[in-house]
Write an enzyme that holds these catalytic residues in place. Structure first.
Site, short mmCIF file in Angstrom:
data_model
loop_
_atom_site.label_atom_id
_atom_site.label_comp_id
_atom_site.label_asym_id
_atom_site.label_seq_id
_atom_site.Cartn_x
_atom_site.Cartn_y
_atom_site.Cartn_z
CG HIS A 247 6.38 -5.46 -3.96
ND1 HIS A 247 5.02 -5.38 -3.72
CD2 HIS A 247 6.92 -4.31 -3.51
CE1 HIS A 247 4.75 -4.21 -3.15
NE2 HIS A 247 5.89 -3.54 -3.01
CE LYS B 6 -3.84 -8.88 -23.47
NZ LYS B 6 -4.96 -8.42 -24.33
N GLY C 114 0.84 -1.19 0.00
CA GLY C 114 0.00 0.00 0.00
C GLY C 114 0.87 1.24 0.00
CD GLU D 63 3.66 -8.34 -5.12
OE1 GLU D 63 3.30 -7.17 -4.85
OE2 GLU D 63 4.38 -9.01 -4.35
CB SER E 211 -11.89 -4.74 -30.25
OG SER E 211 -11.20 -5.79 -29.57
N GLY E 212 -12.33 -7.61 -31.86
CA GLY E 212 -11.60 -8.63 -32.59
C GLY E 212 -10.29 -9.00 -31.94
N GLY E 213 -9.96 -8.32 -30.83
CA GLY E 213 -8.76 -8.66 -30.08
C GLY E 213 -9.00 -9.87 -29.19
CB VAL E 214 -6.64 -11.77 -27.01
CG1 VAL E 214 -6.73 -12.96 -26.07
CG2 VAL E 214 -5.59 -12.02 -28.08
CG ASP E 215 -8.18 -8.54 -23.64
OD1 ASP E 215 -7.54 -9.59 -23.42
OD2 ASP E 215 -7.69 -7.41 -23.57
CB SER E 216 -13.58 -8.12 -27.39
OG SER E 216 -12.86 -8.20 -28.59
CB SER E 217 -11.77 -13.02 -29.25
OG SER E 217 -11.54 -12.11 -30.30
CB CYS F 174 5.39 -3.94 0.48
SG CYS F 174 6.14 -2.30 0.23
CE1 TYR F 175 0.49 1.00 5.49
CE2 TYR F 175 -1.02 -0.85 5.31
CZ TYR F 175 -0.70 0.38 5.85
OH TYR F 175 -1.54 0.98 6.75
#
Length: 516
Positions: free
Chosen positions: A168, A372, A53, A170, A222-228, A80-81
């Site tokens: 960190h 992603k 944080g 991660e 959009s035709g990208g990976v995410d919306s597909s 961390c925090y």
């Protein structure tokens, strides 16, 4: 199902922590630090992780928690925090550090019998980002790691199964960070690893069916990976109740609009609508050079065209989009309590404000908590063809944010051709598999050159290529010189009005993946 709680104290990497836990086949969920102790008790968590944080624990306006959480008997890891918070709650001492640590720092493990550091060498590189430090650990806590400037870089109360690290684990910059988290999950919490991506798909599809019922769903595709992948999940859940509207704004890669239409009309059970409106977008963007203004115009015009089309179909239903977590956090909306005050790095297309007259039952973002590579994993599990799932990421505003300055039809054509050469060459030599993302940028800079016997004053093309597994941080790709030379030669020979090619060697941070 085994669950790990990521208790969010305002850290930028809260979702990244959860993602790393899921990498180890353990389900993680994020709750804000305002979650009461009884709720935590009732959920039977195998372990709890306190996030980082931006605050100081000795500032009483900062996020805190009741020290009773340390007595639940549930293993805890503070980061961390979160590390400093454990020290503060257990009556240790936290002060402003004489020397702040940022970036890659060498960690020395001082107790290699610690469960947290099993199979980790005595010295390794970790990622630090702190101005405060633990000057005196609490009674019952042993220092198990240090750096030159941080005498308590890691501590433990092995009897209570409470561990804390100032660094960190991660982020990818921490050399053995994944092993630290693995050790906490399996050596400390005793997890068995029973969560797989199939569970996410089944649970998400079931939730979508329950939420949507018999109503219609409209997805801006959009035709990208995410919306597909979002379309694939929705199609599996509700079939032809889904209508995908593809707004072809003329800012896509070469021949991409036709590819999107062909793919989605043959792949999914859905209604597909294509709207061609390149001239409208170019007209709206005339004379505009400021990046955020361009993004907002593209986003607002997209939704205007989208809504005008949807008005012809149905006004009753849900609005869906392929927003993923990095979109939300970079737009300042990444906190788990919905009250984010993180800085806006850039406004993402999926996060742009809709026109006021849009009326839906609600918004559905089935991928909103995924990164992603997790989205790609879902796509493969859904049976979406690999050539679509592993396509290069493409921003919602398209080439509009890869053309610096004013957008014109001529500039779009130049960038489409240059980008096509880059992608074609990478596919031919097979190097594309080594890259998370690569593309061309048209910076709006003209440079002097000599082509034949003539002096030229033409466009410069910049190539951007990065390696990353989460897109929260990224490193510039070390593409072999001979490949870069071939790409440069082809672009300057095959693309009209280009006489120079440069390569971007900036990592994220301090840069972002995109130029705008």
């Amino acid at each position: 199902m085994e669950k790990i709680l990521v208790l969010d104290f305002g850290g930028q990497y809260n979702q990244l922590i959860a993602r790393r836990v899921r990498d180890h086949k353990v389900y993680a969920e994020i709750l804000p630090y305002t979650t009461d102790l009884e709720t935590i008790k009732a959920n039977n968590y195998k372990g709890i992780i306190f996030t980082g944080g931006p605050n100081s624990v000795f500032d009483m306006s900062s996020p805190h928690y009741t020290k009773d959480i340390l007595e639940l008997g549930i293993p805890i890891l503070g980061i961390c925090y979160g590390c400093q918070l454990i020290a503060w709650m257990a009556d240790g001492e936290v002060k402003t550090a004489p020397v702040s640590e940022y970036g890659k720092i060498e960690l020395s493990v001082t107790n290699q019998t610690s469960k947290l550091f099993k199979d980790i060498p005595e010295k390794s590189v970790v990622w630090m980002s702190h101005t405060d430090y633990i000057s005196s650990p609490p009674d019952g806590y042993e220092i198990v790691g240090k750096t030159n400037d941080c005498p308590c870089a890691a501590m433990q109360n092995a009897e209570k199964n409470i561990y804390a690290v100032q660094f960190h684990p991660e982020v990818t910059h921490s050399e053995y960070g994944k092993q630290v988290l693995y050790n906490f999950l399996y050596e400390v919490c005793g997890c068995s690893g029973d969560w797989v991506m199939d569970n996410f798909i089944d649970n998400t599809v079931a939730k979508l069916r329950e939420q949507i019922g018999s109503k219609q769903v409209v997805l801006g595709l959009s035709g990208g990976v995410d919306s597909s992948v979002a379309a694939g999940l929705l199609s599996r859940a509700v079939g032809n109740q889904l209508t995908c509207v593809f707004v072809d704004q003329g800012l896509m890669r070469k021949d991409e609009g036709d590819f999107v239409e062909k793919t989605f009309t043959s792949l999914f059970d859905m209604n597909f609508v294509r709207v061609n409106c390149a001239d409208t977008f170019i007209s709206k963007l005339k004379g505009v050079t400021e990046p955020e203004q361009k993004r907002n115009i593209i986003g607002e015009e997209f939704y205007k065209v989208f809504w005008d089309e949807i008005r012809k179909i149905s006004e009753d239903g849900f609005f869906a989009q392929g927003t993923i977590y990095p979109d939300r956090i970079e737009s300042g909306k990444g906190k788990s309590d919905g009250k984010a005050n993180t800085a806006v790095i850039k406004t993402h297309h999926n996060m742009a404000k809709m026109p006021d007259d849009i009326k839906f039952c609600g918004t559905i973002e089935p991928l909103g908590d995924l990164f992603k590579d997790e989205v790609r994993a879902v796509g493969e599990k859904l049976g979406i063809p690999k050539e679509l799932v592993w396509r290069q990421p493409f921003p919602g505003p398209g080439l509009g944010v890869r053309i610096i300055g004013e957008i014109t039809a001529e500039k779009i054509k130049i960038l489409q051709e240059a980008d096509w050469v880059l992608r074609d060459e990478m596919a031919k030599n097979g190097y594309e598999k080594n890259l998370a993302q690569f593309f061309c940028v048209l910076p709006g800079v003209n440079t002097v050159g000599v082509m034949g016997d003539h002096r030229t004053y033409e466009n410069l093309i910049a190539i951007r290529a990065v390696t990353t597994d989460d897109f929260m941080t990224a490193d510039w790709a070390r593409i072999p010189y001979e490949i870069l030379a071939k790409v440069s030669n082809r672009i300057t020979n095959e693309v009209d009005k280009v006489n120079r090619v440069v390569y971007d060697i900036t990592s994220k941070p301090p840069g972002t993946v995109e130029w705008e």
